[in-house]
Design an enzyme around this catalytic site. Structure first.
Site, PDB file in Angstrom:
ATOM      1  N   ASP A 169      67.814  11.796  -8.041  1.00 25.03           N
ATOM      2  CA  ASP A 169      67.424  12.558  -6.864  1.00 25.03           C
ATOM      3  C   ASP A 169      67.966  13.978  -6.969  1.00 25.03           C
ATOM      4  O   ASP A 169      68.758  14.293  -7.846  1.00 25.03           O
ATOM      5  CB  ASP A 169      67.848  11.857  -5.564  1.00 25.03           C
ATOM      6  CG  ASP A 169      69.358  11.742  -5.407  1.00 25.03           C
ATOM      7  OD1 ASP A 169      69.794  11.004  -4.516  1.00 25.03           O
ATOM      8  OD2 ASP A 169      70.111  12.394  -6.171  1.00 25.03           O
ATOM      9  N   ASP A 200      63.362  12.527  -1.936  1.00 22.50           N
ATOM     10  CA  ASP A 200      63.651  13.299  -3.152  1.00 22.50           C
ATOM     11  C   ASP A 200      64.048  12.394  -4.309  1.00 22.50           C
ATOM     12  O   ASP A 200      64.646  12.848  -5.283  1.00 22.50           O
ATOM     13  CB  ASP A 200      64.763  14.316  -2.881  1.00 22.50           C
ATOM     14  CG  ASP A 200      66.089  13.638  -2.545  1.00 22.50           C
ATOM     15  OD1 ASP A 200      66.067  12.648  -1.793  1.00 22.50           O
ATOM     16  OD2 ASP A 200      67.134  14.109  -3.022  1.00 22.50           O
TER      17      ASP A 200
END
Length: 571
Positions: free
Chosen positions: A162, A205
Site C-alpha cells: 500500500d 490504496d
C-alpha cells in the site's frame, strides 16, 4: 417537475404514477434496430444488452397505471436529439406522446452482443479507477494458481503493498490527488512486473501481486527490491510534486500457508511489520526467509549509497612467471569499503579488514543493473594505474587482467570505454587482459561471437577463467581459442577435495596444454606443493596468497620497484 419522476413511485402531489423509462436495443436477424421502452419494474426484452436512461426535455412523462404495453417507432435524429413516437395501447385512439431523448451515437451503433457481454464481464472483474483486476478476480485467480502450484509442487509468492501515508495525502490534498497516486502506482506496477505476474487492486490504496514459478528466494527478493525502488518517486499534481513510496508484505506458498486466505493474513502481518520498520521497504512473513531477505535488502541499500560515496576500491594481485620468478602482470579486484553501520559491522563480523570481497556483493550489483557502471569505474582506474606503473624502469611490458561477464563484454558502451581509456593513457590494447568464465559461453549467440571478434581485432587478450572444475568443458577451448587458460586451484579443491594429489594437478595442466595450445595460468595457489606440481605439469604463470597477497595501488608501486617484469613471457 415531479420529484418522483425516476423512482417509479406515486407522486402525492399529482396522484399519478411516474415511470423510470429505459431504452432497450435488440438486434434482429435482419440487423434492424428495434427499440422497446418499459418500466424498470416491467419485463426486459430478450437479449437486451444495455439500458440507457432517457433524459426527458422540458416535461415529465406520466403514464396511467394500466398502460403496460407500448409501441415505439424510431425517427431520424434532429438537432434536439432522437425522437421516439410512443403509442400507448390503452390510451384513446389517435393519442400520441412525442419524447425527445438525448441518445449518443455510440449507444445506437450496432455492435456484436459478444463484445458487450465481454465488456460487462470485464467491468465485473476489474477495478474502474485503475483497470487492474479487483479483489473478486484476485481471489478466483489465486485459488486456481495455488491449485496448480500444489499439483506440480511449485511455489507462489503473494505481495501486498500500500501507499505510505496515503491518508495524509488524501486529507491534505483531497481525494482527487489520492486517485492520481493510486493510478500512478497501478501504472508503475505494470511497468515493473513481468507479464506472468498477476496484479490487482484490493481496494483503497492496497494492491496485490502474485508471482508464479518461483525457483529460488532470489526471485522473490529481486522483485521485492525492484518494487520498493520503482515505487519510490514523486508525482506531479496541481499542488506540486508529492513524494510517493510503498511498503510491502510478502508470503510464500506453501511454506507460509495452504490457501489464499491464510496467505493474505500472513502477508498483512508482514506488511504491518514493514511499516513498523520505517516504511518504504518490504518484509517477508517467514522468519528465516525474512532474515535472509533483510540482509540482502540492506546490502542493496548500502550498495546504492556506495556508488554515491565512491566506496569501491581496486586491489591488485601480482601474477608471476613460475619458471623465471619475475612479475608478468597484475589482476585487478574490486573491493567495497562500506561506511560504518550495524549492517556492515555484522557483515565484516569482526574481521581486521574493513573491505568486503567482490565474491559477496558483485552478484547483487549485477541484479541491481549497476554491474556495467562499476566495471567502467574499474577500467578507468586500472588503465590509469597501469600507465603509471609502466613508467617504472623495468616494467614497460606490465599487463593488468580485468574480470568481465559476457553480458558486460557484449555491451558496446563497455567496449567504447575500454578503447577510450587505453587511448587516453597511451596503452597498447594488449596491456589489458579480459577474463571471462567459461560457463557463460554460448557458441550459437551471435552477440558473443561479435564480442570475441572485437577482442581479436583489437588484439586484447582473452583469458578463459575457471578451468579445472567439472563444469568447464574442453570443447570450449577449441570453440573460442583463448589466449590464456586459467585454472582455479580453489575449484579443484572443491571438486576433488583438499587432499588433491600432485599427480592430478600435473595431469590437469598437461591435458589443458595439449587441448588449448596456449599458456596455462594457475589462480589461487595457496601452497608450495601446489606450485611445485604446477611447474612440473608445465604451468607457466600463477598467482595466489602463497606468491603475493592483493595490494593497494601504493603498495604495488613499492612492490614493482623491488621486482622486475619478466621479459621472457609475453602474450
Amino acid at each position: 417537475m415531479c420529484s418522483n419522476r425516476t423512482t417509479g413511485e406515486t407522486c402525492p402531489e399529482c396522484n399519478k404514477r411516474s415511470l423510470h423509462l429505459e431504452l432497450y436495443r435488440m438486434v434482429t436477424e435482419q440487423q434492424n434496430i428495434g427499440l422497446m421502452i418499459g418500466s424498470k419494474s416491467g419485463y426486459r426484452p430478450l437479449n437486451s444488452i444495455m439500458d440507457v436512461y432517457i433524459e426527458l426535455y422540458g416535461q415529465d412523462l406520466f403514464l396511467p397505471g394500466d398502460a403496460t404495453n407500448w409501441q415505439v417507432s424510431f425517427q431520424p435524429k434532429t438537432e434536439h436529439g432522437r425522437h421516439f413516437d410512443l403509442s400507448l395501447v390503452n390510451l384513446p385512439e389517435g393519442d400520441k406522446l412525442i419524447i425527445v431523448a438525448d441518445i449518443t451515437s455510440t449507444v445506437l451503433k450496432i455492435e456484436s452482443i459478444n463484445t458487450q457481454l465481454e465488456e460487462a464481464s470485464h467491468n465485473a472483474t476489474h477495478d474502474q479507477l485503475t483497470g487492474l483486476a479487483n479483489r473478486a478476480y484476485l481471489l478466483e485467480y489465486a485459488m486456481q494458481t495455488l491449485r496448480e502450484a500444489e499439483r506440480y509442487l511449485g511455489r507462489v509468492a503473494i505481495f501486498v503493498l500500500d501507499i505510505d501515508n496515503f491518508k495524509t495525502i488524501n486529507d491534505t490534498f483531497g481525494h482527487d490527488t489520492g486517485d492520481i497516486a493510486i493510478r500512478w502506482i497501478a501504472e508503475r506496477l505494470r511497468q515493473l512486473c513481468r507479464d506472468s505476474d498477476f496484479i490487482a487492486r484490493q481496494g483503497g490504496d492496497e494492491f496485490c501481486v502474485i508471482q508464479k514459478n518461483i525457483k529460488a528466494l532470489d526471485d522473490v527478493t529481486s522483485l521485492a527490491e525492484k518494487l520498493v525502488h520503482g515505487l519510490s518517486d514523486t508525482i506531479s499534481t496541481r499542488y506540486g510534486d508529492i513524494a510517493i513510496s510503498s511498503s510491502i508484505g510478502i508470503s510464500v506458498f506453501p511454506s507460509d500457508g495452504p490457501d489464499i486466505n491464510t496467505l493474505l493474513v500472513h502477508t498483512d502481518k508482514a506488511l504491518y511489520e514493514s511499516k513498523k520498520n520505517g516504511r518504504n521497504c518490504f518484509q517477508m512473513y517467514s522468519k528465516e526467509l525474512n532474515r535472509q531477505a533483510v540482509r540482502k535488502a540492506a546490502m542493496v541499500t548500502n550498495l546504492y549509497s556506495a556508488f554515491d560515496k565512491n566506496e569501491f576500491l581496486l586491489r591488485y594481485q601480482p601474477i608471476h612467471d613460475v619458471n623465471g620468478g619475475g612479475v608478468v602482470g597484475l589482476e585487478a579486484f574490486v573491493r567495497w569499503s562500506p561506511s560504518v553501520t550495524p549492517w556492515s559491522q555484522h557483515l565484516l563480523n569482526g574481521k581486521s579488514s574493513s573491505e568486503i570481497s567482490c565474491d559477496i556483493f558483485l552478484h547483487t550489483v549485477e541484479r541491481m543493473g549497476r554491474g556495467l557502471a562499476l566495471l567502467k569505474q574499474v577500467v578507468t582506474i586500472a588503465c590509469r594505474d597501469l600507465a603509471r606503473w609502466r613508467k617504472i624502469p623495468g616494467h614497460g611490458n606490465l599487463t593488468t587482467s580485468l574480470n568481465c561477464s559476457l553480458r558486460q563484454l557484449m555491451d558496446g558502451e563497455f567496449q567504447s570505454t575500454l578503447d577510450y581509456c587505453l587511448l587516453t593513457n597511451g596503452l597498447p590494447h594488449n596491456a589489458i587482459l579480459i577474463e571471462v568464465m567459461p560457463e557463460e559461453f554460448d557458441s550459437e549467440n551471435l552477440k558473443i561471437r561479435h564480442s570475441l571478434d572485437y577482442l581479436r581485432s583489437s588484439q586484447i587478450p582473452l583469458v578463459l577463467d575457471g578451468f579445472g572444475c567439472l563444469r568447464s568443458s574442453p570443447l570450449l577451448l577449441r570453440q573460442w581459442k583463448p589466449d590464456i587458460v586459467k585454472m582455479d586451484m580453489n575449484s579443484l579443491d572443491s571438486e576433488y577435495g583438499s587432499a588433491i594429489s600432485s599427480e592430478l594437478i600435473m595431469d590437469m595442466v598437461t591435458m589443458l596444454r595439449h587441448l588449448s595450445g596456449v599458456p596455462i595460468h594457475a589462480g589461487r595457489v595457496e601452497t608450495g606443493n601446489q606450485l611445485s606440481a604446477l611447474c612440473q605439469g608445465g604451468c607457466q604463470i600463477a598467482q595466489g596468497f602463497f606468491l603475493s597477497k592483493p595490494m593497494n595501488a601504493e603498495q604495488v608501486t613499492l612492490f614493482l620497484k623491488q621486482h622486475k617484469t619478466h621479459a621472457g613471457f609475453m602474450i
